[in-house]
Design an enzyme around this catalytic site. Structure first.
Site, PDB file in Angstrom:
ATOM      1  N   CYS A   1      -9.269  22.515 -17.792  1.00 52.99           N
ATOM      2  CA  CYS A   1      -8.937  23.429 -18.893  1.00 52.99           C
ATOM      3  C   CYS A   1      -7.739  23.024 -19.750  1.00 52.99           C
ATOM      4  O   CYS A   1      -7.892  22.819 -20.946  1.00 52.99           O
ATOM      5  CB  CYS A   1      -8.734  24.835 -18.340  1.00 52.99           C
ATOM      6  SG  CYS A   1     -10.275  25.545 -17.784  1.00 52.99           S
TER       7      CYS A   1
HETATM    8  P1  NAD Z   1     -19.189  23.522 -15.349  1.00 49.64           P
HETATM    9  O1  NAD Z   1     -19.396  22.265 -16.085  1.00 49.64           O
HETATM   10  O2  NAD Z   1     -18.580  23.528 -13.976  1.00 49.64           O
HETATM   11  O3  NAD Z   1     -20.577  24.310 -15.245  1.00 49.64           O
HETATM   12  C1  NAD Z   1     -21.479  24.483 -16.299  1.00 49.64           C
HETATM   13  C2  NAD Z   1     -22.844  24.829 -15.725  1.00 49.64           C
HETATM   14  O4  NAD Z   1     -23.754  25.084 -16.797  1.00 49.64           O
HETATM   15  C3  NAD Z   1     -23.467  23.724 -14.880  1.00 49.64           C
HETATM   16  O5  NAD Z   1     -23.863  24.251 -13.632  1.00 49.64           O
HETATM   17  C4  NAD Z   1     -24.679  23.277 -15.700  1.00 49.64           C
HETATM   18  O6  NAD Z   1     -25.755  22.833 -14.889  1.00 49.64           O
HETATM   19  C5  NAD Z   1     -25.015  24.552 -16.436  1.00 49.64           C
HETATM   20  N1  NAD Z   1     -25.845  24.324 -17.651  1.00 49.64           N
HETATM   21  C6  NAD Z   1     -25.660  23.413 -18.623  1.00 49.64           C
HETATM   22  N2  NAD Z   1     -26.646  23.512 -19.540  1.00 49.64           N
HETATM   23  C7  NAD Z   1     -27.447  24.514 -19.146  1.00 49.64           C
HETATM   24  C8  NAD Z   1     -28.628  25.087 -19.678  1.00 49.64           C
HETATM   25  N3  NAD Z   1     -29.193  24.642 -20.815  1.00 49.64           N
HETATM   26  N4  NAD Z   1     -29.219  26.104 -19.005  1.00 49.64           N
HETATM   27  C9  NAD Z   1     -28.677  26.545 -17.852  1.00 49.64           C
HETATM   28  N5  NAD Z   1     -27.558  26.043 -17.293  1.00 49.64           N
HETATM   29  C10 NAD Z   1     -26.939  25.031 -17.935  1.00 49.64           C
HETATM   30  O7  NAD Z   1     -18.309  24.439 -16.308  1.00 49.64           O
HETATM   31  P2  NAD Z   1     -17.116  25.450 -15.927  1.00 49.64           P
HETATM   32  O8  NAD Z   1     -15.941  24.729 -15.390  1.00 49.64           O
HETATM   33  O9  NAD Z   1     -17.677  26.628 -15.202  1.00 49.64           O
HETATM   34  O10 NAD Z   1     -16.716  25.922 -17.400  1.00 49.64           O
HETATM   35  C11 NAD Z   1     -17.587  26.708 -18.197  1.00 49.64           C
HETATM   36  C12 NAD Z   1     -16.816  27.166 -19.411  1.00 49.64           C
HETATM   37  O11 NAD Z   1     -15.754  28.045 -19.021  1.00 49.64           O
HETATM   38  C13 NAD Z   1     -16.150  26.035 -20.183  1.00 49.64           C
HETATM   39  O12 NAD Z   1     -16.164  26.353 -21.546  1.00 49.64           O
HETATM   40  C14 NAD Z   1     -14.727  26.049 -19.670  1.00 49.64           C
HETATM   41  O13 NAD Z   1     -13.819  25.531 -20.601  1.00 49.64           O
HETATM   42  C15 NAD Z   1     -14.507  27.535 -19.468  1.00 49.64           C
HETATM   43  N6  NAD Z   1     -13.502  27.887 -18.454  1.00 49.64           N
HETATM   44  C16 NAD Z   1     -13.419  27.163 -17.296  1.00 49.64           C
HETATM   45  C17 NAD Z   1     -12.489  27.526 -16.326  1.00 49.64           C
HETATM   46  C18 NAD Z   1     -12.362  26.745 -15.056  1.00 49.64           C
HETATM   47  O14 NAD Z   1     -11.405  26.983 -14.322  1.00 49.64           O
HETATM   48  N7  NAD Z   1     -13.260  25.839 -14.737  1.00 49.64           N
HETATM   49  C19 NAD Z   1     -11.659  28.632 -16.545  1.00 49.64           C
HETATM   50  C20 NAD Z   1     -11.783  29.361 -17.709  1.00 49.64           C
HETATM   51  C21 NAD Z   1     -12.721  28.978 -18.670  1.00 49.64           C
END
Ligand code: NAD
Length: 445
Positions: free
Chosen positions: A279
């Site tokens: 992040c």
């Molecule tokens: P990640 O990459 O860990 O997970 C994303 C998921 O989406 C994956 O499981 C992937 O398979 C799935 N995906 C992708 N395309 C898809 C589709 N077409 N249909 C269904 N599923 C699909 O991402 P994350 O770390 O959970 O982050 C998600 C968002 O939240 C990002 O924008 C990130 O910046 C934000 N965020 C993350 C955190 C954190 O701590 N990781 C905290 C706050 C906000």
């Protein structure tokens, strides 16, 4: 309430499981079949404390995982988009957000009744209204604000503390194109009645997330810059400096009872080997890039990133002060994840440090309580002997680099004593007292 969550990464799975725990009926959608199968058999796709227990409690009752996005949208009242938004060096990559927006739009075409689509992924200001909303309208053939609502609800959970953060939020930001959207979104958070709610438009919700992460990253780089200067001047410990700074009552207020409050924010004023994770680096770089695109270069935030990129070098400089030529010397790395409580290796300061050690032909042992599997995917060239314990990792080494603040590493001085060894310790996190081992180097001293 019936809720669908698209994307089962850190944010999606934690949100899905917690929303089920507070009483909603939740379907988690992912296009990765293995993840969906794992979740349905109560296997968490990520390491996060308490997640397994909650998953086991709710899977098959109020919670299920599926690959069938259209059905999940049709059968729910509200859909969260929680897919990844990686930064490609220029812009945030919206391909996953766009793809699921198309699929949700197409599903809305055949759905009767009012549905709300909420972006939970971190997206730059304007994305929800100017990218997601038009796609939803195009693929549904319906009108936002009339047939469906579009909202933005940034997520503030911290990896390693994700369940606790979701269940005890410090604030809930409810963005929406109109009151009807925000009210529906507020229903999802009705089980958190005492939490401060911020009702805003979508762009403001998007900006709150970026401004929050940018401020925290700025605090870290500020304290690292001060720490680096303390080291150069000599005879000053940055920890003592910051202890003096944070006692300012605007940071640590004194109550009428005389008791002092020490906000968690003050931990961001401790010098170390830099921030990482999925992040802070990504969000700050994305905001800088967005600033350039709208004609507003973010000068301060550019420096925040620049300082952070130099922090791993601070660790290596301290090591090379004692071992200028590292070839053949035994170096132990304690901690690989970017912070404790997670196996997330994304942008971990350990990455450039380990790579430099391998390139310098140091004889390397490494240990991280949970991130070793992830680390092996990154350090594919090998050259690292992964160990199962602190004892094994540090046995017979010339130097130990402590790179993640895992509490169990506090046992290091005792372990070294038992082994009758006194290798150099470079404490990249200032976890241990500087007099706890014979030879100590730390950031900010
Ligand atoms: P990640 O990459 O860990 O997970 C994303 C998921 O989406 C994956 O499981 C992937 O398979 C799935 N995906 C992708 N395309 C898809 C589709 N077409 N249909 C269904 N599923 C699909 O991402 P994350 O770390 O959970 O982050 C998600 C968002 O939240 C990002 O924008 C990130 O910046 C934000 N965020 C993350 C955190 C954190 O701590 N990781 C905290 C706050 C906000």
């Amino acid at each position: 309430m019936k809720i669908s969550v698209v994307g089962t990464g850190y944010v999606g799975i934690v949100s899905g499981v917690c929303l089920a725990d507070v009483g909603h009926e939740v379907v988690c959608i992912d296009n990765n079949a293995a993840k969906v199968d794992d979740i349905n058999t109560a296997k968490s796709p990520i390491y996060e404390k308490e997640l397994d227990e909650l998953l086991q409690r709710h899977i098959g009752t109020r919670l299920k995982a599926s690959m069938d996005l259209p059905q999940a949208v049709v059968e729910s009242d509200l859909t969260f988009i929680a897919v990844g938004t990686p930064f490609d060096g220029d812009l945030i990559d919206l391909q996953y957000v766009k793809q699921v927006s198309k699929e949700i739009g197409a599903a809305l075409k055949g759905k009767d009744g009012y549905h709300v689509v909420v972006v939970k992924s971190t997206v730059v200001p304007g994305t929800t209204d100017e990218v997601v909303l038009p796609i939803l309208e195009e693929f549904s053939g319906k009108k936002a604000g009339v047939d469906f609502g579009v909202g933005m609800n940034p997520e503030f959970l911290r990896e390693g503390e994700a369940i606790g953060d979701f269940m005890n939020p410090d604030r809930i930001v409810l963005g929406g194109i109109d009151d009807q959207t925000r009210e529906k979104l507020a229903e999802a958070y009705a089980p958190f009645p005492s939490t401060d709610k911020v009702m805003v438009n979508n762009k403001t919700a998007e900006m709150i997330k970026y401004a929050s992460n940018s401020l925290l990253a700025t605090l870290i780089s500020f304290s690292n810059e001060i720490g680096n200067l303390c080291s150069s001047i000599g005879g000053i410990d940055a920890l003592d400096v910051m202890n003096g700074v944070i006692l300012d009552k605007r940071f640590s207020p004194i109550l009428e009872t005389g008791e002092r409050i020490k906000p968690v924010m003050t931990t961001y004023l401790e010098a170390g080997c830099g921030f990482g994770g999925s992040c802070f680096p990504k969000d700050v770089k994305a905001l800088i890039s967005h600033g350039v695109n709208v004609g507003d270069p973010m000068r301060l935030l550019k420096s925040v990133i620049e300082i952070n990129q130099h922090q791993p070098k601070q660790v290596m400089d301290r090591l090379r002060k004692h071992y200028p030529e590292l070839a053949g010397y035994k170096v132990a790395v304690l901690g690989l994840a970017f912070k404790p409580g997670t196996d997330d290796m994304r942008e971990s300061p350990a990455i450039p440090i380990v790579q430099e050690l391998v390139a310098a032909n140091a004889v390397l042992t490494a240990y991280d309580p949970v991130a070793q599997e992830e680390a092996q995917k990154i350090f594919i060239e090998g050259g690292i002997d992964y160990c199962d314990s602190i004892e094994q990792t540090v046995a017979g080494v010339d130097a130990v680099l402590l790179l993640t603040r895992w509490p169990e590493f506090k046992a290091l001085p005792e372990i070294l004593k038992e082994q009758g060894a006194s290798p150099l310790l470079v404490d990249g996190r200032r976890l241990l007292p500087k007099d706890s081992v014979e030879s100590y180097e730390g950031i900010g001293i």
